[in-house]
Design a protein around this motif. Structure first.
Motif, short mmCIF file in Angstrom:
data_model
loop_
_atom_site.label_atom_id
_atom_site.label_comp_id
_atom_site.label_asym_id
_atom_site.label_seq_id
_atom_site.Cartn_x
_atom_site.Cartn_y
_atom_site.Cartn_z
N PRO A 1 42.29 49.19 30.56
CA PRO A 1 42.60 49.00 28.67
C PRO A 1 40.76 49.33 27.90
N ASP B 1 42.42 55.75 41.13
CA ASP B 1 43.26 56.57 40.23
C ASP B 1 43.19 57.42 39.29
N GLN C 1 50.99 52.00 39.23
CA GLN C 1 51.58 51.41 38.49
C GLN C 1 50.39 51.87 36.89
N ALA C 2 49.42 52.37 37.07
CA ALA C 2 48.65 53.35 36.35
C ALA C 2 49.32 55.29 36.30
N ALA D 1 41.10 55.62 37.14
CA ALA D 1 39.82 54.12 37.13
C ALA D 1 39.49 54.12 38.84
N ILE E 1 39.63 42.26 33.04
CA ILE E 1 41.02 42.83 33.58
C ILE E 1 40.92 41.52 34.84
N VAL F 1 46.12 55.66 33.74
CA VAL F 1 45.54 55.91 32.26
C VAL F 1 44.31 55.25 32.33
N ALA G 1 42.67 38.32 39.44
CA ALA G 1 42.48 37.20 39.86
C ALA G 1 42.33 36.75 41.12
N PHE H 1 38.47 51.02 41.84
CA PHE H 1 38.27 49.69 42.07
C PHE H 1 37.70 49.57 43.37
#
Ligand SMILES: Nc1ncnc2c1ncn2[C@@H]1O[C@H](COP(=O)(O)OP(=O)(O)O)[C@@H](O)[C@H]1O
Ligand SMILES: [Mg+2]
Length: 654
Positions: free
Chosen positions: A592, A586, A559-560, A639, A599, A589, A616, A641
């Protein structure tokens, strides 16, 4: 012995047999004895021959000195020696004894300077016997005569007397009841003998009954020493002999005792043993009392606390339940004791509870299980956690279990809620994927349709091509199988099962996720790259939950990069703390700005259609697995993860 030569004179030569005797003989005198033996006086004692036998008589047999320079036999057959230390008489019977036992000690009479002997000058000596039986000895400077018939023997045994007893420098009067203090260290006993003839030649032997096993030779010494005598009764016994070897066998004796220290006494030892037994008994009683009072205290405490509690025997049978337990379950105490408590446990949970009891009894470890228990007030079952600890006796044997039962209904509800939420998240994520998945499934179905049409065509020919038709049908089966496989994967994510830990192969897991997500990636011009380290061990995880986490992260990454396209990199490798570390990176973007800390919070989203639940839920899943999850900004675009998971236990690397 020697060499024999024919002639008027026979020669016995000893020099030719030097190894027979280590001594170098130097003959000083020679005589013939009445028993037919030939005796030679040498500097090393007497060398004697008889019937071809050769023996040596020396200091080892009791001679006062070895240097014998004259020897002669008297009328009675006794042997007389002239030696450096006196004139010595060896009775005939002693010589006989010596021929039989060459090592034996002989009883001799020694006439020394106290008897008028003088050694004189010169090494040689000649001896002769006059017809009246007297023996004459002559050397360089003296001529001496002995009359064996009148060499009067001292037949009076010496009188022996003990005259002093000194213990640790204190002298004790000699009387019958001497008692020495406890722990006496040094003891000296002085004695003497009365012998008028030659008091210097009196010899002593003594023995301390209670300590010595026999008489000890004291020689001419007139004192005996002992130290460190144990408490007890003793008798000192001393005997003496005069210059002519006549013993006073009665001698003198003195009894005394050494008193025990208090701790050496029998009563003290008995007292000690009794005290020790008493202590043991007291300790035992104390332990029993302690256990009883502990149990009493436990009962009192548990009656006042807001929990259900019980005491069980080592085998799990209840011996006590508190009044809250009785109130809650509606069973009477009588009904609950023994195995009766099982009636209050939900039938579906009972066998698990009993297994846990058995395991804990075997291992001796504290026990813990969750089970639903019936509430009598409304007939509802609520979730409770039962915990019990073993109470052991001195030898470590389990005698009882103390247990409490806590209401965990609320916790269970939260867990349930979380599980539900996780499920909802999964379902909604799948919702987001519907378009992709539909496409994914449509492809094999489309292919199947194409193959079915081809199959029909092959059969419709004037000459049906059965072989081709069969090929097409087989392809069709494969296509349908692919579609079914995708549907199975997706369905497994939709179904809501209970969490089940398993060892999961990481490579396989990532492959499954690609199957579901590859079309979604393709749709947004995203290339997916995976990298799994060689020989990576399996992880311990719930497979469906782990798929959910990967799906959340991968979908977020795609999605980013929605608008731009890019590369999604999935890596799995062993981390420093020996867990498997996953990372999903990825080139989109990026996190944020200013809100990167939020997040992972529930409902935090920057997407118009977002739920804000993905991260979460992912975090709660990873943490419940004993792992960690975090995000970092890439140095270039996008970013990354990361999350870690513990290894499956049986393949832990050494
Ligand atoms: N790969 C990523 N790149 C940038 N931001 C991300 C990425 N993954 C998550 N985020 C940020 O974290 C927020 C929370 O994500 P998530 O919990 O999955 O909820 P949602 O995806 O519904 O927004 C996202 O809205 C986004 O702002
Ligand atoms: Mg998301």
């Amino acid at each position: 012995m020697g060499r024999f030569r024919d002639g008027k004179i026979q020669t016995f030569s000893f020099g030719e047999r030097p190894t027979l005797f280590s001594l170098n003989f130097h003959f000083l005198a020679i005589t013939a004895a009445s028993d037919g033996s030939i005796l030679g006086g040498t500097a090393s004692g007497i060398v004697a021959w008889k019937d071809g036998k050769q023996q040596i008589l020396s200091e080892k047999n009791g001679l006062p000195c070895n240097y014998v320079s004259g020897l002669i036999t008297d009328d009675a057959g006794n042997l007389w020696l002239f030696s450096q230390c006196g004139i010595i008489e060896i009775p005939q019977n002693q010589m006989r004894k010596w021929w039989e036992h060459p090592e034996s000690k002989l009883d001799l009479r020694v006439f020394d300077t106290f008897d008028g002997f003088r050694s004189g000058l010169g090494h040689f000596n000649t001896s002769a016997k006059t017809p009246d039986g007297r023996l004459w000895f002559a050397n360089g400077s003296v001529l001496q005569v002995v009359d064996p018939a009148h060499a009067s023997q001292n037949i009076v045994p010496p009188l022996v007397k003990i005259h002093a007893l000194v213990a640790d420098h204190k002298e004790y009067p000699i009387d019958s009841g001497i008692k020495l203090p406890a722990l006496t260290r040094d003891l000296e006993i002085d004695y003497a003998a009365l012998s008028y003839a030659a008091p210097q030649k009196v010899l002593f032997r003594y023995m301390l009954e209670g300590r010595d096993s026999g008489f000890r030779e004291a020689g001419t010494r007139r004192e005996a020493f002992y130290n460190d005598l144990r408490p007890g009764h003793y008798r000192f016994h001393v005997i003496a002999c005069n210059n002519d070897g006549v013993w006073n066998e009665v001698g003198a004796s003195l009894g005394f005792s050494v008193l025990p220290a208090y701790y050496q006494t029998a009563w003290f030892r008995a007292l000690w043993a009794a005290a020790f037994l008493g202590l043991l008994w007291a300790a035992y009683q104390e332990r029993v009392r302690q256990l009883r009072s502990e149990e009493q205290k436990f009962r009192e405490a548990v009656e006042t606390m807001p929990a259900l509690a019980f005491i069980a025997r080592s085998d799990g049978q209840r011996t006590f339940v508190n009044s809250r337990w009785v109130e809650y379950t509606g069973l009477t105490e009588k009904q609950a004791l023994g195995w009766g408590w099982q009636a209050a446990v939900h039938p579906n949970d009972l066998s698990r509870a009993l297994t846990t009891w058995q395991e804990s009894q075997a291992s001796g470890k504290a026990l813990e299980y969750e089970a639903r228990i019936l509430r009598s007030a409304d007939g509802d079952y609520r979730w409770f956690q039962t915990r019990a600890v073993p109470v052991r006796d001195r030898r470590g044997k389990i005698v009882q279990w103390y247990g409490v039962i806590n209401d965990i209904e609320d916790r269970k509800r939260v867990e349930q809620l979380q599980a539900d939420l996780a499920h909802v998240n999964r379902v909604s994520t799948m919702g987001e994927l519907t378009a992709s998945l539909a496409h994914e499934i449509k492809q094999p179905i489309g292919a199947a349709v194409t193959n079915a049409e081809a199959c029909a065509r092959f059969l419709d020919r004037d000459l049906p091509d059965v072989r081709e038709a069969r090929e097409a049908a087989l392809e069709m089966i494969k296509d349908a199988g692919r579609a079914a496989h995708i549907i199975d994967r997706v369905r497994s994510l939709y179904t809501k099962g209970t969490s089940q830990m398993d060892s999961v192969d990481v490579d396989e897991l990532i492959g499954e996720m690609l199957l579901i997500l590859h079309n979604e990636a393709h749709r947004h011009s995203v290339n997916v790259v995976t990298y799994v380290a060689d020989g990576l061990p399996k992880v311990m995880a719930d497979r469906v939950q782990l798929q959910q986490v990967l799906m959340n992260l991968m979908l977020n990454g795609i999605q980013a990069m929605e608008d731009t396209g890019g590369v999604l990199t999935i890596k799995a490798q062993l981390s420093q703390d020996i867990q498997v570390q996953f990372s999903v990176s990825d080139t989109g973007v990026g996190l944020p700005a200013d809100k990167a800390d939020h997040i992972f919070e529930a409902f935090f989203t920057t997407k118009p259609e977002g739920s804000g639940m993905g991260l979460a839920i992912s975090r709660s899943i990873i943490e419940s697995h004993g792992g960690r999850v975090w995000a970092s900004a890439n140095s270039g675009k996008g970013a990354t993860f990361h999350f870690t998971l513990p290894l499956a236990p049986h393949i832990m690397p050494r």
